[in-house]
Design a protein around this motif. Structure first.
Motif, mmCIF file in Angstrom:
data_model
loop_
_atom_site.group_PDB
_atom_site.id
_atom_site.type_symbol
_atom_site.label_atom_id
_atom_site.label_comp_id
_atom_site.label_asym_id
_atom_site.label_seq_id
_atom_site.Cartn_x
_atom_site.Cartn_y
_atom_site.Cartn_z
ATOM 1 N N ILE A 118 0.744 -1.182 -0.107
ATOM 2 C CA ILE A 118 0.001 -0.086 0.043
ATOM 3 C C ILE A 118 0.885 1.205 -0.096
ATOM 4 C CG2 ILE A 118 -1.835 1.172 1.244
ATOM 5 C CD1 ILE A 118 -2.806 -1.352 2.928
ATOM 6 N N ALA A 164 0.855 1.618 -8.915
ATOM 7 C CA ALA A 164 -0.040 0.647 -9.146
ATOM 8 C C ALA A 164 0.208 -0.413 -10.114
ATOM 9 C CB ALA A 164 -1.192 1.518 -9.596
ATOM 10 N N CYS A 186 1.300 -2.135 -6.256
ATOM 11 C CA CYS A 186 1.199 -1.641 -4.861
ATOM 12 C C CYS A 186 -0.206 -0.881 -5.034
ATOM 13 C CB CYS A 186 2.207 -0.619 -4.695
ATOM 14 S SG CYS A 186 2.284 0.317 -3.072
ATOM 15 N N VAL A 187 -1.105 -0.883 -4.001
ATOM 16 C CA VAL A 187 -2.246 -0.087 -4.316
ATOM 17 C C VAL A 187 -2.101 1.195 -3.632
ATOM 18 C CG1 VAL A 187 -5.035 -0.090 -3.285
ATOM 19 C CG2 VAL A 187 -3.517 -2.315 -3.665
ATOM 20 N N TYR A 195 -11.520 -0.846 -6.906
ATOM 21 C CA TYR A 195 -10.094 -0.478 -6.846
ATOM 22 C C TYR A 195 -9.317 -1.168 -8.016
ATOM 23 C CZ TYR A 195 -7.800 -4.274 -4.691
ATOM 24 O OH TYR A 195 -7.191 -5.363 -4.296
ATOM 25 N N LYS A 196 -9.523 -2.121 -8.163
ATOM 26 C CA LYS A 196 -8.627 -3.141 -9.229
ATOM 27 C C LYS A 196 -8.664 -2.617 -10.722
ATOM 28 C CE LYS A 196 -9.234 -7.351 -6.511
ATOM 29 N NZ LYS A 196 -9.939 -8.718 -6.538
ATOM 30 N N ASN A 217 -5.877 0.195 -9.625
ATOM 31 C CA ASN A 217 -5.298 -0.175 -8.467
ATOM 32 C C ASN A 217 -4.886 1.324 -7.585
ATOM 33 O OD1 ASN A 217 -4.275 -2.500 -7.459
ATOM 34 N ND2 ASN A 217 -2.212 -2.370 -7.794
ATOM 35 N N LEU A 248 -9.423 -1.660 2.963
ATOM 36 C CA LEU A 248 -8.893 -2.794 1.814
ATOM 37 C C LEU A 248 -8.334 -3.744 2.369
ATOM 38 C CD1 LEU A 248 -7.807 -2.495 -1.115
ATOM 39 C CD2 LEU A 248 -5.916 -1.375 -0.222
ATOM 40 N N HIS A 285 -9.769 -7.103 0.985
ATOM 41 C CA HIS A 285 -9.254 -7.664 -0.234
ATOM 42 C C HIS A 285 -7.950 -8.238 0.117
ATOM 43 C CE1 HIS A 285 -12.331 -6.320 -2.930
ATOM 44 N NE2 HIS A 285 -12.565 -5.301 -2.184
#
Length: 341
Positions: free
Chosen positions: A69, A87, A91-92, A121-122, A125, A333, A337
């Motif tokens: 993250i 992303a 890394c989110v 979010y995917k 990302n 998150l 996830h």
């Protein structure tokens, strides 16, 4: 096993608050990296009150591969350039700038309000953190909207100088000191003198006469809460160091009394209702600093419209308006996830 977390813009007001909030909330981390611009490379910053010092790394050379993250608080320019790189490396990104907020493929999240939206979010990302004034208003409005359906909101904000960064805080301090000793107080960061004054101008002006800050409150409310809600905002910078205040007038589809609204707000997540209707029976920005709650006071009927209420809303803009909300998104998150910690 915990997460590997990057804080980008770690030396700024919000970046420091992000590090403090991660530590304070005991976010499950295995490793934390402090990342900033080249001029901050090598400087040290404390990870909250843990006593652990982090040496700042240069964003230009940082490799996001293997990190889980990234909390970005470095402005729109670095977010535009580096968030997609993070992303793409897996890394989110949770970004505090305005750059991605209205991107249809990027969820705009206030965890107490629209947690389900995080599932999108995917697509990029990337997850966007709302404008500071929008975030606290959403916490106040969501439970009332669920109860009586909001049609229209008129909001006037009283926004602290910390919303303009360290330079804004320095300018208020320096101007105040100058005025006391009889020196000139020329504005540098703000368009007019901020000490002992208020400025009805935050961000750039738009074609319709509103400022971009006011526009953000309108469009972000629609994206987060309900696209049918009509919003009009007047955003004002005030000589307060930390803590944003809002005077909010709300028109509902159905009748809702002040008493019913207060009962709802008492039970609402993230809300602290303090409304004693006596001298001092309300919250001011000085009292909210360092607190995670969104404080609601002065709840009362508005007799000028059908089904109307007015209320006063105060929150620490560096916390719920920025750092806390970002960390809450990271927590959400993780629960939904990433599944670590």
């Amino acid at each position: 096993m915990g997460y590997r977390v990057v804080v980008v813009g770690a030396t700024g007001n919000v970046g420091r608050e992000m590090l403090s909030t991660l530590a304070e909330r005991e976010f499950p981390v295995d490793e934390v990296a402090a990342v900033a611009s080249a001029r901050s490379t090598g400087s040290e910053i404390e990870f909250g009150d843990t006593g652990k010092m982090l040496k700042c790394k240069n964003i230009e050379h940082f490799d996001f591969t293997g990190w889980d993250i990234a909390l970005f608080s470095a402005g729109s320019g670095p977010a535009k350039e580096y968030a997609p790189k993070a992303a793409a490396a897996g890394c989110v990104v949770i970004d505090n700038s305005s750059y991605y907020r209205m991107d249809p493929d990027v969820p705009l999240i206030v965890p107490e309000v629209n947690p389900d939206a995080i599932d999108g979010y995917k697509a990029r990302n990337i997850i966007a953190n709302p404008n500071c004034s929008t975030a606290q208003m959403m916490v106040a409005l969501k439970p009332l909207h669920d109860a009586a359906t909001i049609k229209r909101v008129i909001v006037s904000t009283y926004q602290s100088v910390s919303g303009a960064g360290k330079g804004g805080m320095d300018e208020l301090f320096e101007q105040s000191r100058a005025i006391f000793v009889g020196d000139s107080a020329e504005p540098r960061q703000f368009t007019k003198q901020i000490a002992f004054n208020v400025i009805p101008h935050i961000d750039v002006f738009m074609d319709d006469g509103s400022t971009k800050e006011e526009w953000k409150m309108v469009v972000e409310t629609k994206k987060i809460l309900d696209p049918k809600i009509k919003v009009n905002a007047t955003c004002v910078r005030v000589p307060v160091f930390v803590g944003h205040s809002e005077s909010i007038n709300i028109e509902f589809e159905r009748d809702i009394s002040a008493e019913e609204a207060m009962n709802i707000l008492r039970e609402a997540p993230g809300v602290m209702l303090i409304d004693k209707r006596e001298d001092g029976g309300y919250v001011t920005p000085v009292e909210c600093v360092g607190d995670n709650a969104t404080f609601i006071s002065r709840v009362r009927q508005d007799p000028t419209v059908e089904n109307g209420l007015s209320l006063w809303c105060v929150s620490d803009n560096l916390r719920k308006g920025a750092a806390l909300n970002a960390v809450q998104i990271a927590e959400l998150l993780g629960r939904r996830h990433l599944k670590k910690g």
